[in-house]
Design a protein around this motif. Structure first.
Motif, PDB file in Angstrom:
ATOM      1  N   ILE A  77     -21.726  29.072   4.137  1.00 37.44           N
ATOM      2  CA  ILE A  77     -21.127  29.215   5.463  1.00 37.44           C
ATOM      3  C   ILE A  77     -19.712  28.645   5.435  1.00 37.44           C
ATOM      4  CG2 ILE A  77     -21.273  28.508   7.875  1.00 37.44           C
ATOM      5  CD1 ILE A  77     -24.301  28.571   7.621  1.00 37.44           C
ATOM      6  N   GLN A  78     -18.749  29.464   5.863  1.00 37.16           N
ATOM      7  CA  GLN A  78     -17.349  29.103   5.794  1.00 37.16           C
ATOM      8  C   GLN A  78     -16.944  28.261   7.000  1.00 37.16           C
ATOM      9  OE1 GLN A  78     -15.671  30.352   2.890  1.00 37.16           O
ATOM     10  NE2 GLN A  78     -17.840  30.740   2.517  1.00 37.16           N
ATOM     11  N   LYS A  79     -16.132  27.224   6.756  1.00 33.01           N
ATOM     12  CA  LYS A  79     -15.661  26.400   7.857  1.00 33.01           C
ATOM     13  C   LYS A  79     -14.701  27.162   8.750  1.00 33.01           C
ATOM     14  CE  LYS A  79     -16.148  22.131   5.187  1.00 33.01           C
ATOM     15  NZ  LYS A  79     -15.452  20.947   4.595  1.00 33.01           N
ATOM     16  N   GLU A  80     -13.891  28.019   8.112  1.00 30.31           N
ATOM     17  CA  GLU A  80     -12.972  28.856   8.887  1.00 30.31           C
ATOM     18  C   GLU A  80     -13.630  30.199   9.168  1.00 30.31           C
ATOM     19  OE1 GLU A  80      -8.979  29.187   7.395  1.00 30.31           O
ATOM     20  OE2 GLU A  80      -9.210  27.349   6.224  1.00 30.31           O
ATOM     21  N   PRO A  81     -13.468  30.741  10.362  1.00 27.10           N
ATOM     22  CA  PRO A  81     -14.048  32.067  10.642  1.00 27.10           C
ATOM     23  C   PRO A  81     -13.405  33.143   9.776  1.00 27.10           C
ATOM     24  CG  PRO A  81     -12.561  31.399  12.404  1.00 27.10           C
ATOM     25  CD  PRO A  81     -12.727  30.197  11.526  1.00 27.10           C
ATOM     26  N   ILE A  82     -14.167  34.192   9.497  1.00 27.55           N
ATOM     27  CA  ILE A  82     -13.657  35.323   8.719  1.00 27.55           C
ATOM     28  C   ILE A  82     -12.974  36.278   9.701  1.00 27.55           C
ATOM     29  CG2 ILE A  82     -14.222  37.170   7.110  1.00 27.55           C
ATOM     30  CD1 ILE A  82     -14.756  34.392   6.005  1.00 27.55           C
ATOM     31  N   VAL A  83     -11.663  36.214   9.763  1.00 27.25           N
ATOM     32  CA  VAL A  83     -10.903  37.054  10.694  1.00 27.25           C
ATOM     33  C   VAL A  83     -10.764  38.475  10.155  1.00 27.25           C
ATOM     34  CG1 VAL A  83      -8.691  37.335  11.886  1.00 27.25           C
ATOM     35  CG2 VAL A  83      -9.666  35.043  11.553  1.00 27.25           C
ATOM     36  N   ARG A  84     -10.556  38.587   8.849  1.00 23.65           N
ATOM     37  CA  ARG A  84     -10.499  39.882   8.187  1.00 23.65           C
ATOM     38  C   ARG A  84     -11.063  39.699   6.778  1.00 23.65           C
ATOM     39  NH1 ARG A  84      -4.774  42.231   7.509  1.00 23.65           N
ATOM     40  NH2 ARG A  84      -6.012  43.655   6.233  1.00 23.65           N
ATOM     41  N   PRO A  85     -11.527  40.763   6.144  1.00 25.90           N
ATOM     42  CA  PRO A  85     -12.139  40.604   4.814  1.00 25.90           C
ATOM     43  C   PRO A  85     -11.214  39.898   3.836  1.00 25.90           C
ATOM     44  CG  PRO A  85     -12.588  42.796   5.666  1.00 25.90           C
ATOM     45  CD  PRO A  85     -11.606  42.163   6.620  1.00 25.90           C
ATOM     46  N   ILE A  86     -11.751  38.890   3.148  1.00 24.23           N
ATOM     47  CA  ILE A  86     -10.998  38.213   2.097  1.00 24.23           C
ATOM     48  C   ILE A  86     -11.099  39.007   0.802  1.00 24.23           C
ATOM     49  CG2 ILE A  86     -10.746  36.077   0.778  1.00 24.23           C
ATOM     50  CD1 ILE A  86     -12.033  34.595   3.115  1.00 24.23           C
ATOM     51  N   VAL A  87     -12.280  39.532   0.526  1.00 24.06           N
ATOM     52  CA  VAL A  87     -12.523  40.382  -0.640  1.00 24.06           C
ATOM     53  C   VAL A  87     -12.551  41.832  -0.166  1.00 24.06           C
ATOM     54  CG1 VAL A  87     -14.134  40.942  -2.491  1.00 24.06           C
ATOM     55  CG2 VAL A  87     -13.814  38.560  -1.797  1.00 24.06           C
ATOM     56  N   LYS A  88     -11.760  42.690  -0.781  1.00 26.35           N
ATOM     57  CA  LYS A  88     -11.667  44.090  -0.374  1.00 26.35           C
ATOM     58  C   LYS A  88     -12.488  44.989  -1.285  1.00 26.35           C
ATOM     59  CE  LYS A  88      -7.481  45.537   0.205  1.00 26.35           C
ATOM     60  NZ  LYS A  88      -6.020  45.731   0.154  1.00 26.35           N
ATOM     61  N   ALA A  89     -13.033  46.052  -0.703  1.00 25.58           N
ATOM     62  CA  ALA A  89     -13.750  47.065  -1.487  1.00 25.58           C
ATOM     63  C   ALA A  89     -12.840  48.213  -1.890  1.00 25.58           C
ATOM     64  CB  ALA A  89     -14.944  47.601  -0.689  1.00 25.58           C
ATOM     65  N   GLU A  90     -11.588  48.175  -1.478  1.00 23.96           N
ATOM     66  CA  GLU A  90     -10.649  49.271  -1.760  1.00 23.96           C
ATOM     67  C   GLU A  90     -10.320  49.330  -3.248  1.00 23.96           C
ATOM     68  OE1 GLU A  90      -6.036  50.541  -0.700  1.00 23.96           O
ATOM     69  OE2 GLU A  90      -7.047  48.958   0.429  1.00 23.96           O
ATOM     70  N   PRO A  91     -10.462  50.496  -3.875  1.00 21.34           N
ATOM     71  CA  PRO A  91     -10.154  50.592  -5.305  1.00 21.34           C
ATOM     72  C   PRO A  91      -8.677  50.850  -5.560  1.00 21.34           C
ATOM     73  CG  PRO A  91     -10.985  52.689  -4.550  1.00 21.34           C
ATOM     74  CD  PRO A  91     -11.022  51.761  -3.352  1.00 21.34           C
ATOM     75  N   MET A  92      -8.210  50.411  -6.715  1.00 19.63           N
ATOM     76  CA  MET A  92      -6.925  50.845  -7.244  1.00 19.63           C
ATOM     77  C   MET A  92      -7.180  52.092  -8.072  1.00 19.63           C
ATOM     78  SD  MET A  92      -4.843  51.106 -10.061  1.00 19.63           S
ATOM     79  CE  MET A  92      -5.487  49.998 -11.289  1.00 19.63           C
ATOM     80  N   ILE A  93      -6.368  53.132  -7.880  1.00 20.50           N
ATOM     81  CA  ILE A  93      -6.628  54.439  -8.491  1.00 20.50           C
ATOM     82  C   ILE A  93      -5.428  54.856  -9.318  1.00 20.50           C
ATOM     83  CG2 ILE A  93      -7.164  56.865  -8.030  1.00 20.50           C
ATOM     84  CD1 ILE A  93      -8.173  55.695  -5.206  1.00 20.50           C
TER      85      ILE A  93
END
Length: 397
Positions: A293-309
């Motif tokens: 559990i993170q002390k800071e709220p997750i405002v936006r994804p820290i880890v992205k699923a977007e690939p580099m192509i």
């Protein structure tokens, strides 16, 4: 190893994994090391080594293992031959990696484009996400290609990754109250597609694709090694900067552990499918274990699923491409791997590359990997990470 910190947390929180070590489907394979079960699932092995392969025939291979070595020495794809191998270390049962090769139609339509699909899925903490990718990603890619009327471009890969990610997030959302560990699990995702003599590579994670080329009759000095992916690993300053730029100044993003940087102190990669506890604040609460559990709220994804192509036109000088999870690249660089494959017989080339990585890893721990036993002391057994390798040789470009 890179993911041992995450594994230790999982074991502390949950005791053991609840995953099916062998996935689904019929089991087939021969194993070069005694011990727990390894599998090689072949959906259509009548087409593997025929002398004349047509564009209408299809080969579909899925590889995974318990903690011993599996290999497919040499088989045929539309543009030549391929070799495949994988292994997991004794303490890392089951192997978190999944690998996949499909040669044939790339859509559900009979008149769809034909080519070769390769997937390397390096699971973190368990097999749930890597198996999910094995079960869904190729089908989502076929659907995306069909939606573009057979055109294969960057948008096709973005759609396939995004659809797979959203489906997995919904799977977690449905099940995490009863199985909170799945909010932590994830997987790197490396995909290659060869169609119409063009090689497309999409990558989210720190697996790697490397193209090797030289002119016919050329010597070793003429060999060119071309990386076709980026290692999205937090140990690199560039990767950390990419994440930091997308978050407000002062946001806690990385922590040091044993001399390496990890996302929020637990994850080595900055892009991956899954790991939803680092993406959506709705999972940043009980029943997620307190350690995550993170002390800071997750405002936006820290880890992205977007690939580099990246895409590259292939020609007669392009000889082979190595797709492998980071367990291989932890032990050797691109040129070293390329030279080993070039100088070895194709038959069993992937297993040869894998065994050399194991030998080098064992040497770091003053071990002889040929003399390994299943019951080594616990501090000696995790001497290498999961390794999955698929080598595509090009013969008829």
């Amino acid at each position: 190893m890179a993911c041992n910190f995450l594994r230790r947390f999982l074991l502390q929180c949950f005791g053991s994994e609840q995953d099916n070590p062998n996935g689904n489907g019929n089991l087939h394979g021969r194993f070069s090391m005694a011990g727990t079960q390894a599998i090689l699932q072949i959906e259509d092995h009548s087409q593997l080594v025929t002398e004349a392969e047509t564009e209408s025939s299809e080969t579909s291979i899925q590889g995974s293992s318990g903690n011993m070595l599996f290999q497919l020495k040499l088989a045929r794809h539309l543009y030549g031959m391929f070799s495949m191998a994988g292994v997991g270390p004794p303490t890392n049962f089951p192997n978190k990696d999944r690998s996949q090769l499909v040669s044939g139609n790339l859509t559900e339509r009979e008149d769809g484009p034909c080519g070769v699909f390769v997937g390397i899925y390096d699971g973190h903490g368990g097999t749930t996400c890597s198996q999910f990718l094995l079960d869904h990603l190729f089908h989502n890619l076929k659907r995306a290609i069909a939606n573009k009327n057979g055109v294969i471009n960057e948008e096709v890969f973005q759609e396939a990754y995004n659809r797979t990610e959203l489906t997995f997030v919904n799977h977690v959302r449905t099940n995490w109250q009863n199985e909170p560990q799945i909010a932590v699990l994830g997987s790197c995702c490396l995909v290659g597609v060869v169609v119409n003599k063009v090689l497309h590579v999409a990558n989210a994670g720190d697996s790697r694709a490397v193209l090797v080329r030289w002119p016919d009759g050329g010597g070793l000095d003429d060999m060119v090694v071309i990386p076709l992916s980026v290692d999205y690993n937090a140990k690199y300053r560039e990767r950390r900067d990419e994440v930091s730029e997308e978050h407000p100044p002062g946001t806690s993003l990385f922590e040091e552990f044993e001399g390496c940087s990890y996302v929020r102190g637990s994850l080595p990669v900055t892009r991956a499918i899954g790991h939803v506890y680092l993406k959506y604040d709705e999972f940043n609460q009980a029943p997620l274990p307190a350690d995550y559990i993170q002390k800071e709220p997750i405002v936006r994804p820290i880890v992205k699923a977007e690939p580099m192509i990246r895409s590259r036109q292939l020609g007669p000088d392009d000889k082979f491409v190595i797709f492998a999870s980071h367990g291989l690249w932890d032990e050797m660089d691109n040129k070293e791997a390329a030279l080993l494959v070039r100088n070895a017989p194709r038959d069993g080339a992937a297993a040869l590359l894998l065994k050399e990585a194991m030998r080098k890893a064992a040497a770091k721990h003053e071990m002889d990997f040929l003399d390994l036993r299943p019951f080594l002391p616990s501090d000696k057994r995790s001497y290498h990470d999961d390794i999955s390798i698929i080598i595509l040789f090009f013969d008829n470009l």
